[in-house]
Design an enzyme around this catalytic site. Structure first.
Site, PDB file in Angstrom:
ATOM      1  N   ASP A 138       0.779  17.250  22.987  1.00 47.03           N
ATOM      2  CA  ASP A 138       0.253  17.163  21.631  1.00 47.03           C
ATOM      3  C   ASP A 138      -1.086  17.876  21.495  1.00 47.03           C
ATOM      4  O   ASP A 138      -1.694  18.295  22.490  1.00 47.03           O
ATOM      5  CB  ASP A 138       0.089  15.694  21.224  1.00 47.03           C
ATOM      6  CG  ASP A 138       1.425  14.991  21.023  1.00 47.03           C
ATOM      7  OD1 ASP A 138       2.434  15.685  20.765  1.00 47.03           O
ATOM      8  OD2 ASP A 138       1.470  13.745  21.118  1.00 47.03           O
TER       9      ASP A 138
ATOM     10  N   TYR B  52       1.334  12.284  34.597  1.00 51.98           N
ATOM     11  CA  TYR B  52       0.203  12.412  33.677  1.00 51.98           C
ATOM     12  C   TYR B  52      -0.999  11.675  34.248  1.00 51.98           C
ATOM     13  O   TYR B  52      -0.856  10.617  34.870  1.00 51.98           O
ATOM     14  CB  TYR B  52       0.537  11.826  32.305  1.00 51.98           C
ATOM     15  CG  TYR B  52       1.321  12.749  31.402  1.00 51.98           C
ATOM     16  CD1 TYR B  52       0.664  13.627  30.534  1.00 51.98           C
ATOM     17  CD2 TYR B  52       2.709  12.741  31.395  1.00 51.98           C
ATOM     18  CE1 TYR B  52       1.388  14.473  29.696  1.00 51.98           C
ATOM     19  CE2 TYR B  52       3.439  13.581  30.564  1.00 51.98           C
ATOM     20  CZ  TYR B  52       2.769  14.443  29.714  1.00 51.98           C
ATOM     21  OH  TYR B  52       3.477  15.282  28.891  1.00 51.98           O
TER      22      TYR B  52
END
Length: 259
Positions: free
Chosen positions: A63, A120
């Site tokens: 994003d 992540y």
């Protein structure tokens, strides 16, 4: 290796490209009508150098404002020198993007669908530091790391993560296999690391927001179980800022590579 069809028409070689980027100035990875994206910038540079429109497909999208230490994308091209192409691409791309390596892979391999693990990292610093601005979340309140890691153990045993997904996300299911989830404190810096076979849109930032509530004592371990069972995004914690989030690693089976 050059491959030919029976009709003697050339078949392009498929390559994997290892990319790092600072996402601060980009509207995410994926090309969109409004806003500059990482995919757009890499495709533009690649197409210019190869003198042919060359689309790339990433392992997944990040994003707006999210960074990547290790994003993988594939593209098809005539046989080329990967080392020289890396040098040329980095000469074209601005300082927020770097191409680290290019490798030939089997022609039917997809950077999006063949990945087995994705990791992540989410970075938090609790002492103000101007050099961490934009790449770590400055969050001053003290957190109970022991309780957070107890909540991580609950999350690791779960499968359906609809409660952490952005609403109106079009997916076949909300199931993810979590291989690792842990919260580490080093001095005044916090690192959350999570590895899974796949992630849902907004999932990691929602998980971190929920774990912060646990660390503050706003949510109990039982409430974490209730949130997971509810499949309701509104019951989970807030989405923490994008600046602390990094796509850290994408792993593929070794047999897909030609070198």
């Amino acid at each position: 290796m050059i491959k030919w069809k029976e009709s003697y028409k050339f078949v392009a070689v498929r390559y994997f490209m290892d990319i790092s980027y600072r996402g601060t100035n980009f509207n995410g990875w994926q090309i969109q009508p409004n806003g500059i994206t990482v995919q757009e910038e890499v495709e533009k540079a690649l197409s210019t150098i190869l003198k042919s429109k060359t689309p790339i497909t990433g392992s997944g999208r990040t994003d707006t404002g999210v960074h990547a230490s290790h994003q993988i994308a594939h593209f098809d091209a005539d046989e080329l020198d990967p080392v020289k192409l890396v040098f040329k691409l980095n000469s074209f791309l601005n300082g927020d993007i770097s191409v680290n390596e290019i490798k030939p892979v089997k022609n039917d391999v997809s950077a999006r669908f063949e990945a087995t693990h994705r990791t992540y990292h989410y970075h938090i610093h609790q002492a103000k530091n101007p050099f961490k601005k934009g790449v770590s979340y400055y969050y001053h309140p003290q957190l109970n790391v022991e309780k957070i890691n107890s909540a991580c153990e609950i999350i690791k045993k779960w499968q359906n993560f609809e409660c952490f997904s952005k609403v109106h996300t079009e997916v076949n299911n909300f199931n993810c296999q979590i291989f690792e989830a842990k919260w580490v404190l080093t001095g005044s810096d916090h690192l959350f690391e999570i590895t899974a076979n796949r992630f849902l849109r907004g999932m990691v930032r929602a998980v971190v927001g929920t774990l912060i509530d646990v660390g503050l004592g706003k949510k109990s371990l039982n409430s974490v179980r209730d949130i997971l069972e509810s499949n309701d995004r509104q019951k989970a914690g807030r989405a923490v800022p994008a600046e602390g989030l990094f796509l850290q690693e994408v792993v593929y089976p070794k047999e897909i590579y030609l070198d």
